[in-house]
Motif scaffolding. Structure first.
Motif, mmCIF file in Angstrom:
data_model
loop_
_atom_site.group_PDB
_atom_site.id
_atom_site.type_symbol
_atom_site.label_atom_id
_atom_site.label_comp_id
_atom_site.label_asym_id
_atom_site.label_seq_id
_atom_site.Cartn_x
_atom_site.Cartn_y
_atom_site.Cartn_z
ATOM 1 N N HIS A 1 2.750 -2.890 0.456
ATOM 2 C CA HIS A 1 2.109 -2.158 1.542
ATOM 3 C C HIS A 1 2.252 -0.660 1.296
ATOM 4 O O HIS A 1 3.072 -0.225 0.501
ATOM 5 C CB HIS A 1 2.701 -2.545 2.906
ATOM 6 N N THR B 1 -4.697 0.504 11.947
ATOM 7 C CA THR B 1 -4.517 1.862 12.434
ATOM 8 C C THR B 1 -4.216 1.801 13.924
ATOM 9 O O THR B 1 -4.949 1.157 14.676
ATOM 10 C CB THR B 1 -5.780 2.718 12.190
ATOM 11 N N ARG C 1 -1.195 4.434 10.013
ATOM 12 C CA ARG C 1 -2.150 3.629 9.249
ATOM 13 C C ARG C 1 -1.348 2.837 8.231
ATOM 14 O O ARG C 1 -0.551 3.396 7.478
ATOM 15 C CB ARG C 1 -3.164 4.515 8.520
ATOM 16 N N GLU D 1 -1.153 -5.684 1.465
ATOM 17 C CA GLU D 1 -1.758 -6.615 0.519
ATOM 18 C C GLU D 1 -0.935 -7.892 0.539
ATOM 19 O O GLU D 1 0.155 -7.948 -0.029
ATOM 20 C CB GLU D 1 -1.777 -6.027 -0.887
ATOM 21 N N MET E 1 -6.902 -6.437 0.856
ATOM 22 C CA MET E 1 -5.921 -5.611 1.542
ATOM 23 C C MET E 1 -6.420 -5.394 2.964
ATOM 24 O O MET E 1 -7.566 -5.030 3.172
ATOM 25 C CB MET E 1 -5.757 -4.282 0.800
ATOM 26 N N SER E 2 -5.559 -5.603 3.942
ATOM 27 C CA SER E 2 -5.942 -5.356 5.333
ATOM 28 C C SER E 2 -5.370 -4.014 5.781
ATOM 29 O O SER E 2 -4.281 -3.621 5.370
ATOM 30 C CB SER E 2 -5.456 -6.481 6.244
ATOM 31 N N THR E 3 -6.141 -3.309 6.610
ATOM 32 C CA THR E 3 -5.737 -1.992 7.096
ATOM 33 C C THR E 3 -5.609 -2.032 8.605
ATOM 34 O O THR E 3 -6.487 -2.557 9.298
ATOM 35 C CB THR E 3 -6.770 -0.920 6.686
ATOM 36 N N GLU F 1 -1.579 -0.247 5.265
ATOM 37 C CA GLU F 1 -2.390 -1.098 4.393
ATOM 38 C C GLU F 1 -1.465 -2.141 3.790
ATOM 39 O O GLU F 1 -0.476 -1.793 3.144
ATOM 40 C CB GLU F 1 -3.061 -0.282 3.295
ATOM 41 N N GLY G 1 1.522 3.189 3.711
ATOM 42 C CA GLY G 1 1.155 3.648 5.039
ATOM 43 C C GLY G 1 1.298 5.142 5.180
ATOM 44 O O GLY G 1 1.788 5.835 4.288
ATOM 45 N N ARG H 1 4.903 4.221 0.169
ATOM 46 C CA ARG H 1 4.428 2.993 -0.470
ATOM 47 C C ARG H 1 5.639 2.120 -0.742
ATOM 48 O O ARG H 1 6.741 2.626 -1.020
ATOM 49 C CB ARG H 1 3.685 3.283 -1.765
#
Length: 172
Positions: free
Chosen positions: A82, A5, A101, A105, A1-3, A103, A84, A74
């Motif tokens: 994803h 911000t 923020r 996947e 998973m990339s985050t 996130e 946030g 979500r």
């Protein structure tokens, strides 16, 4: 998973920034990738996003929402999924820091775009800039939803204090 911000400072009070953010149907007016948003329930929205001929529709659930503080969501889709959060913080008289923020996947073909180096980050940064231009140009929110959501459950909006029942008589 990339985050991812991203934070931006906006020259409006927290309440103004928050109130406008809760007006999801207005997002296509200032966000270039958002084509349409429909509020299905107070805590469920349907989004159509796209760039050029490529469009994608998904639903998102708001799981936490506190007026003038934050909103977390979500996606209800599995691929790509994803979640946030956007938060609002006063940074001086009449200015607000807005932080997003996200996130993501990535899965399948649709996920290829989300892992492209820096692409999603650049889009989020640009769209936050568009939000700033939009709300600073308006100077006030075009509406508001001041309810609270906890763990996906909508809590009623606090009622307005009752008005006086004493009639106002014309003077003069």
């Amino acid at each position: 998973m990339s985050t991812i911000t991203e934070t931006i400072e906006i020259a409006v009070p927290v309440r103004t920034a928050y109130d406008q953010w809760t007006q999801f149907k207005s997002f296509p007016r200032f966000m270039t990738v958002v084509k349409r948003v429909e509020q299905v329930k107070p805590n469920v929205t349907t989004w159509v996003i796209g760039v050029g001929p490529v469009c994608r529709e998904f639903q998102a659930e708001i799981v936490e929402q506190e007026p003038d503080s934050h909103l977390a969501w979500r996606s209800l889709e599995r691929r790509p999924s994803h979640r946030g959060e956007v938060s609002f913080r006063s940074v001086g008289e009449g200015s607000t820091s807005v932080s997003v923020r996200l996130e993501v996947e990535p899965r399948g073909v649709a996920g290829v775009l989300t892992v492209a180096p820096g692409l999603t980050r650049r889009v989020v940064r640009a769209e936050l800039g568009h939000f700033r231009e939009y709300i600073e140009g308006l100077g006030e929110a075009g509406g508001a939803w001041r309810g609270t959501i906890r763990n996906g459950h909508v809590r009623p909006v606090e009622p307005e204090p009752p008005r006086s029942r004493v009639p106002c008589w014309p003077v003069g």
